[in-house]
Design an enzyme around this catalytic site. Sequence first.
Site, PDB file in Angstrom:
ATOM      1  N   ASP A   1     -10.367   4.250  -0.556  1.00 54.40           N
ATOM      2  CA  ASP A   1     -10.942   3.464   0.532  1.00 54.40           C
ATOM      3  C   ASP A   1     -12.437   3.729   0.621  1.00 54.40           C
ATOM      4  O   ASP A   1     -12.904   4.865   0.457  1.00 54.40           O
ATOM      5  CB  ASP A   1     -10.311   3.846   1.867  1.00 54.40           C
ATOM      6  CG  ASP A   1      -8.955   3.193   2.084  1.00 54.40           C
ATOM      7  OD1 ASP A   1      -8.365   2.698   1.098  1.00 54.40           O
ATOM      8  OD2 ASP A   1      -8.484   3.188   3.230  1.00 54.40           O
TER       9      ASP A   1
ATOM     10  N   ASP B   1       0.824  -1.202   0.000  1.00 58.10           N
ATOM     11  CA  ASP B   1       0.000   0.000   0.000  1.00 58.10           C
ATOM     12  C   ASP B   1       0.870   1.269   0.000  1.00 58.10           C
ATOM     13  O   ASP B   1       2.077   1.215   0.244  1.00 58.10           O
ATOM     14  CB  ASP B   1      -0.887  -0.031   1.249  1.00 58.10           C
ATOM     15  CG  ASP B   1      -2.174   0.755   1.083  1.00 58.10           C
ATOM     16  OD1 ASP B   1      -2.328   1.468   0.079  1.00 58.10           O
ATOM     17  OD2 ASP B   1      -3.035   0.649   1.976  1.00 58.10           O
TER      18      ASP B   1
END
Length: 538
Positions: free
Chosen positions: A408, A351
Amino acid sequence: MLRCVHLETAGFSCETTESGSCGGLHWEIENGDARFTLRLHSDGESVLRRVSASFDFPFEKPDRLFLNGYQSWTDSHERGVRDKMHSLDRVPKRLVEKYSLDRYGDNRFVRYNSAGHQHGFTYGYVRRGEEFILFGSLAEESGFTIIRFDAVDNLIRLEKDCRGHHFTGDYPVFDLVILKGKEDEVFDEYFRLLHIPPAKGGKLTGYTSWYNLYENISEESIERDLAGFRHPGRRPDVFQIDDGYEHAVGDWLTPNAKFPHGMKYAADRIRESGMTPGIWLAPFTAEKKSDLVREHPDWLLRDENGVPQMGGCNWSGFYGLDIYNEEFRAWLRQVFDTVINDWGYGLLKLDFLYAACLIPRRDKTRAQVMYDGMRLLRELAGDTIILGCGVPLAPAFGLVDYCRIGCDMTLNWLGDLQLRYLHREVPSTRNTLLNTIYRRQLDGRAFRNDPDVFLLRDDNLKLTPKQRETLALVNALFAGVRFTSDNVGDYDPDKRAIYDRLKALSRKNVTGVERKHGRLVIRFREGEKEKKLVVPLR
């Protein structure tokens, strides 16, 4: 039709439509109906300041425009010809600087314009009914190609992210292909020309610990959620431990006190439960309070004045790391070897990868740095599954197995009100759902798309039952990754029915997507029935 090529170096500037040379700089232009290329050659060292090419294009009012955003999280969806892309110009400069808000996307190096002027990276299209006119770059490794749609002056402009780049010899600037046809026809041909083989990975089901307890996970909570997948018919492929196990972001080999038996123990328990263990890492970042930053300040990514480069305000604030530092590379090799071979994790969620290319180097553009970073990760991971996230997409094509293609999700529909008008990468369920739909063409071609999780539970969630079901169906219809953060063992019969329903759905079921009156209407087949899913956008 080519209108103009603009070339500007430290000692030379011109506008032209033909090949030519000046001093030691040579340029070669090839301009056809379906392809445009621009290549430079410098006999000595040249320093680029600006390279762009403009083309006449007759936009029409009903056209729908798509321009791929800078990285995984950047909002990317079809827009009208007169729409406006918002940047951080609405946020006080002191807040931008204090919280490093301009690091997540392209705000530091791309100019945002007024309504009717939109931009993106690598590829974009104009859709007229069912016809797609795709503009795709085949030369991203030399530098990101910024594609601008100017519906005010009826122009398409290419810009190379290469300001300050020093080069000698050959430098391929642009290689743009223009493809017209049905959706699958143009995207199949684009990826054939990119020489990206079809993604090998199949559909991936999984659990991730993030969207319930977030960083507040523990060995105990992992054991509890593992128990929810005892039913073999609902057992996913992967059980992934997300952020919250490490001492601090960057200190990957030092689990915190909430994991007293260590991360190998957790991986063993997951494997014993019949699932592949997955784990979250942000390999190109370290937060301010980490041991890594305190002990190895020379590993931090720094600008030409030696200033460490912040990557954003998550955690205690975090820095990007210098992927060309040999000590850091050796340490990262040790991390991957430990996580894969000693601990036994079979999937790595990697990430915040954009942090590797926060700034260009003297001899490398941002894109060249990002490609080097992605190749490094692929080398270190070997055959272990990589799920990429927070990454400019072109450098991830063909190098990761699965990749996030949206921001997200949030526990409500629109995300936090105080964050809603910041950068284009802020968390939002609606925005990530739109990215899932409009980056659908990447699934199976560049990698398998990860749309982020769906959630069906009742507790710790503000999505309505209809929103939960809509999110689950969109993920199943358009993407290749189906993760949840629910304890599936707590599902009632209605939720189990939705969960089981997702298995039979894929993009092959979709028969149409259209935006009407502030809603998206998705038509799809389920068994023998034609169905319609209406997605509100507000």
